[in-house]
Design an enzyme around this catalytic site. Structure first.
Site, mmCIF file in Angstrom:
data_model
loop_
_atom_site.group_PDB
_atom_site.id
_atom_site.type_symbol
_atom_site.label_atom_id
_atom_site.label_comp_id
_atom_site.label_asym_id
_atom_site.label_seq_id
_atom_site.Cartn_x
_atom_site.Cartn_y
_atom_site.Cartn_z
ATOM 1 N N THR B 31 47.961 8.587 24.925
ATOM 2 C CA THR B 31 48.758 9.361 25.872
ATOM 3 C C THR B 31 47.773 10.197 26.684
ATOM 4 O OG1 THR B 31 50.488 9.451 24.201
ATOM 5 C CG2 THR B 31 50.735 10.906 26.088
ATOM 6 N N LYS B 143 45.817 6.637 15.822
ATOM 7 C CA LYS B 143 47.039 6.857 16.613
ATOM 8 C C LYS B 143 47.785 5.525 16.705
ATOM 9 C CE LYS B 143 48.331 9.348 20.836
ATOM 10 N NZ LYS B 143 48.964 10.563 20.282
ATOM 11 N N GLU B 176 48.878 18.990 10.778
ATOM 12 C CA GLU B 176 48.950 18.879 12.252
ATOM 13 C C GLU B 176 50.341 19.270 12.713
ATOM 14 O OE1 GLU B 176 48.201 14.720 12.958
ATOM 15 O OE2 GLU B 176 50.023 14.083 11.925
#
Lengths: 277, 277
Positions: B31, B143, B176
């Site tokens: 992203t 990811k 996170e």
């Protein structure tokens, strides 16, 4: 590869980019054997899908799904029906609003099944996978679309003589095969791993536990270890497409194709015959 | 929602059903913030993608990807570029053959960024999520597209006043945010969770650790607990789109917007300005 597919009831070759199946694996699937024009154990698959949808808060319209299944299976005598239900994106990002739209994707893969498959009769060789399953009680048992662990485990071998790989969790407990559940028989008792930490609770596993073993076998869902494979008299695998496959070899450990496994196979065949009649 | 997308270089509104992103989440994503017509920190994103592809054995053609990014971003001044790379199915099932074809999906979401975003200046309120992260060292830091944990965590709240949710692993360690990494400042030292068991190693986290904190702050990647949030002088979040957001409130715990956080923000702005010039 796909010959037939319906997306929300419309013939499709592609999936809109708004599907959260694509972005996050935010959905569920079912893999159903179609034989003699009939989706085997469809009510069990729908029941599992209903329970899994409830756990992930996915608002599936089951009546519409059922009519689409009937539509897709018209004139499809034999193969595998794969159902995916997945949330649609309304905005970018992880947030899934309650009542978010849910898409239905049905795919049919034509396939002819051997009615005397040697794997079912003579048993299969399996291996132990290095890739471990992580523990996630929130999704344990659910047939969701986050399947990277299975991808990595199944990609550990390409030898066609190995039919399946058994997976352990990170604590070393035996959980399942990459695409099947696993059962052990010892002194007349049927054992299968508990699936409250990880693993997929397969429909065929459910049928074995609740129908085939009923009134004839003691059944124990337990924490099992690889050492229990050595100690077992018989080992077998199950899933909705293969039914029941005896395991004749695990790495270098040989197992007999035993009478308990063969009896369960016979009962399964009777159940399928009764369901069709 | 999507205004612009390329699938293997061709304008697309849909994804072929052969994508294993759909079936298994068998792929990766990036992203990337696009501002002033420029994809920020593109080389870092490509580097991360390259490393993640190597870990999942995904054979990405990076040169082709780069030319497609340039093609998509022509005349796109401001927004978010999402890149998905995913294996294509050759046969049904989990097995991923070495060198299996890999598809590239690029999506562009136009968005105007505030150059004085109050969330960056005044800080944001965050919560602690109930949904825990499972430990899976095989995918830690990557990811990938298996993001059900983040979906469930982010769906725990709909209050727009809460900007982010912090996630713990199953052992209770702070890891996170659902869409960000987290940093703590204590007595002039910068702490951030180790990501070798779970979590996503964000590009902005990498930039903070290797560029912004360089020569000015001691940096420690450590096992952290929620109690460390209470003890911290400053807390902030990072990701590639938001940059750095100070945290002013965690549940009912208030935090100041501190000088270390503000200094790192200034350095980030300089780095972006230098990159563009």
């Amino acid at each position: 590869m796909t010959l037939l597919a319906l997306y929300n009831g419309t013939p499709a070759q592609a999936l809109p980019l708004t599907s959260r199946a694509l972005a996050y694996g935010d959905g569920l699937f079912e893999t159903i054997k179609v034989d003699g024009g009939r989706a085997q154990f469809l009510s069990y698959h729908l029941q599992r899908l209903r329970l899994d949808c409830a756990r992930l808060d996915i608002a599936l319209d089951e009546a519409v799904l059922c009519s689409e299944i009937a539509q897709l299976l018209t004139q499809q005598p034999s193969g595998v029906l794969k159902i995916i239900v997945a949330r649609e994106a309304v905005t970018r990002g992880y947030f899934a609003a309650r009542g978010a739209p849910v898409a239905r994707l049905l795919q049919f893969f034509p396939q002819t099944f051997l009615h005397d498959d040697p794997r079912a009769r003579l048993g299969v060789a399996v291996r132990l996978c290095r890739q471990a399953l992580s523990e996630q009680p929130a999704f344990a048992g659910i047939k969701h679309l986050n399947r990277l662990e299975q991808v990595l485990a199944r990609s550990e071998w390409s030898d066609a003589a190995i039919a399946e790989g058994l997976m352990l969790d990170r604590a070393g407990r035996l959980i399942e095969g990459t695409m099947s559940n696993v059962f052990l028989v010892r002194e007349g008792t049927l054992y299968t791993p508990r699936l409250h930490r990880c693993g997929v609770a397969g429909v065929m596993r459910e049928i074995i536990l609740t129908q085939l073993a009923l009134n004839t076998l003691d059944v124990v869902q337990a924490d099992l270890l690889p050492a229990d494979l050595s100690a077992a008299d018989e080992v077998f695998l199950s899933n909705s497409v293969i039914g029941i496959w005896p395991v004749r070899k695990i790495e270098c450990l040989h197992k007999p194709v035993g009478t308990v496994t063969l009896t369960l196979q016979e009962k399964l065949n009777c159940l399928i015959a009764n369901e069709s009649s």
